[in-house]
Write a protein that holds these residues in place. Structure first.
Motif, short mmCIF file in Angstrom:
data_model
loop_
_atom_site.label_atom_id
_atom_site.label_comp_id
_atom_site.label_asym_id
_atom_site.label_seq_id
_atom_site.Cartn_x
_atom_site.Cartn_y
_atom_site.Cartn_z
N THR A 91 0.81 -1.21 0.00
CA THR A 91 0.00 0.00 0.00
C THR A 91 0.84 1.25 0.00
N ALA A 142 1.17 2.31 -3.54
CA ALA A 142 -0.06 2.31 -4.32
C ALA A 142 -0.14 3.56 -5.18
N LEU A 144 -2.39 -1.90 -15.71
CA LEU A 144 -2.88 -2.66 -14.56
C LEU A 144 -3.88 -3.73 -14.99
N ALA A 150 -2.00 -6.50 -13.37
CA ALA A 150 -2.46 -6.63 -11.98
C ALA A 150 -3.91 -6.19 -11.89
N THR A 161 -5.55 -4.38 -7.72
CA THR A 161 -4.38 -3.76 -7.08
C THR A 161 -4.82 -2.62 -6.19
N ARG A 162 -3.99 -2.27 -5.25
CA ARG A 162 -4.29 -1.15 -4.36
C ARG A 162 -4.04 0.18 -5.08
N TRP A 201 -9.15 -1.26 -3.22
CA TRP A 201 -8.77 -2.08 -4.36
C TRP A 201 -9.31 -1.47 -5.65
N GLN A 225 -8.13 -13.13 -5.84
CA GLN A 225 -7.50 -12.62 -4.63
C GLN A 225 -8.55 -12.35 -3.56
#
Length: 396
Positions: free
Chosen positions: A2, A5, A27, A31, A34-35, A45, A298
């Motif tokens: 974080t 982030a 992203l 990912a 992601t944060r 998120w 996740q």
């Protein structure tokens, strides 16, 4: 982590104002969960893929309650009292009170009225001096007139409610400015509701008054609903009209296809493709998990916030092949421009109708429509919760 982030919202690439920020693209591929870091330092998120967003938006374990202590707020200030910031069953109860006005058949019956408004607005706009600003001269008046008729709000007051709406949806407005603007609109619409308690008409505000009299609705709730309907009813569609016109002027092949086709289905598909490609609500839908859930493989724990930017979900190649290509013949109705699940946009049938009528009318009546300024000089609303352009100088 974080601590690293990325800040959200993210900047678009210079020279690519129609496209999602490049970091969102990265992203989505690398990912998808992601944060990110918001204005208040919170790190919810970020959900970037189309399928994941639809799954989150339809999950009853995920809340839209803006009063939740860890809800990822767009900006500082008081949470809305409107049903869009509530969960079922109260959300559904309040939504039903205005939902019938936006039913597909009810909206379809409004087509002659919308067509007349568009025709009259174009008579005035095209009959005036040129070059001219399409935003002030056409894109803003059309949906403002439509929502004024639906609510029975005097259009003569359009300057007042448009100015206050602009303050409320500007990201740079202070909490005090936003509160003042909201209060101005609440007092104004509260006054109209009060006058209709004794003198009702055939309009949506009068139907809210019936609910108040029946004890089903508080005046403050009705006022909050009226503010939402008035703002959403003109700001979003106005920006979409101007932004999509600019996009079409940059894609003359698509504009020619839309203008010259006599098939109504072409305009209908063009509406959906524009909604997919542009996405004017660029702050990301906000939610908070009420229980532990799984997103993109996740774990998202109870109490953690979620931000779902629809502009990148609608450019997901898994849902829309060749997503960065504008194609008005594409079947794109499954986009998430209006959201998904129980909170999807109430007014989407009306927005679709207005856009279709505009697309079938404006470009035929102004076949020589062209930009009257350099594209690089067009002022885009990078500072707004609703995306668009502040001005669109055109000639014809």
């Amino acid at each position: 982590m974080t601590s690293t982030a990325p800040e959200y919202p993210m900047a678009r690439a210079a020279g690519c104002p129609f496209d999602p920020p490049p970091r969102l693209r990265e992203l989505q591929q690398e990912a998808p969960l992601t944060r990110i870091r918001l204005w208040d330092g919170s790190t919810p998120w970020l959900v970037t893929r189309y399928a994941d967003q639809r799954a989150v938006l339809s999950d009853p374990r995920v809340s839209a309650d803006m009063t939740h202590p860890t809800y990822p707020r767009q900006a500082p200030g008081r949470a809305t009292l409107s049903f869009i910031g509530m969960d079922d069953p109260e959300h559904a109860r309040l939504r039903r009170m205005v939902g019938s006005a936006f039913a597909v058949k009810k909206v379809a019956a409004m087509r002659p009225m919308v067509q007349e408004i568009v025709d009259d607005a174009l008579d005035e706009f095209l009959g005036g001096p040129k070059p001219a600003d399409l935003v002030e001269g056409f894109a803003l008046p059309v949906p403002s007139l439509v929502i004024c008729k639906l609510l029975d709000v005097p259009y003569a007051d359009h300057g007042f409610f448009q100015d206050n709406s602009k303050t409320m949806i500007n990201r740079n407005s202070t909490p005090e400015q936003r509160t003042e603007a909201s209060g101005n609109l609440a007092r104004y619409l509260g006054g109209l509701l009060a006058s209709k308690m004794d003198n009702p008409g055939d309009d949506l505000l009068s139907r809210l008054c019936e609910r108040i009299k029946a004890g089903e609705l508080e005046l403050e709730q009705a006022t909050a609903m009226a503010v939402l309907l008035l703002i959403a009813g003109h700001e979003t569609t106005a920006n979409m009209i101007a932004l999509s016109t600019l996009l079409l002027l940059r894609h003359p092949d698509q504009l020619a296809l839309l203008r010259e086709s006599g098939d109504p289905a072409v305009a209908t598909r063009a509406v959906e493709e524009m909604l997919r490609y542009l996405n004017i609500t660029h702050g990301g839908r906000r939610r908070v998990a009420l229980e532990d859930i799984e997103v993109a493989g996740q774990l998202v724990r109870a109490g953690e916030g979620l931000v779902l930017p629809n502009e990148i979900a609608n450019r997901d190649a898994d849902a829309f092949p060749d997503p960065d290509r504008l194609d008005i013949t594409r079947e794109a109705r499954h986009h998430v421009a209006f959201g998904f699940g129980v909170h999807q946009c109430l007014g989407q049938p009306l927005a679709r109708l207005e856009l279709e009528v505009v697309y079938r009318t404006l470009y035929r009546r102004a076949p020589e429509l062209a930009l009257a300024a350099d594209f690089d000089d067009i002022p885009f609303k990078h500072d707004g919760f609703v995306y668009g352009v502040y001005e669109l100088p055109v000639t014809w």
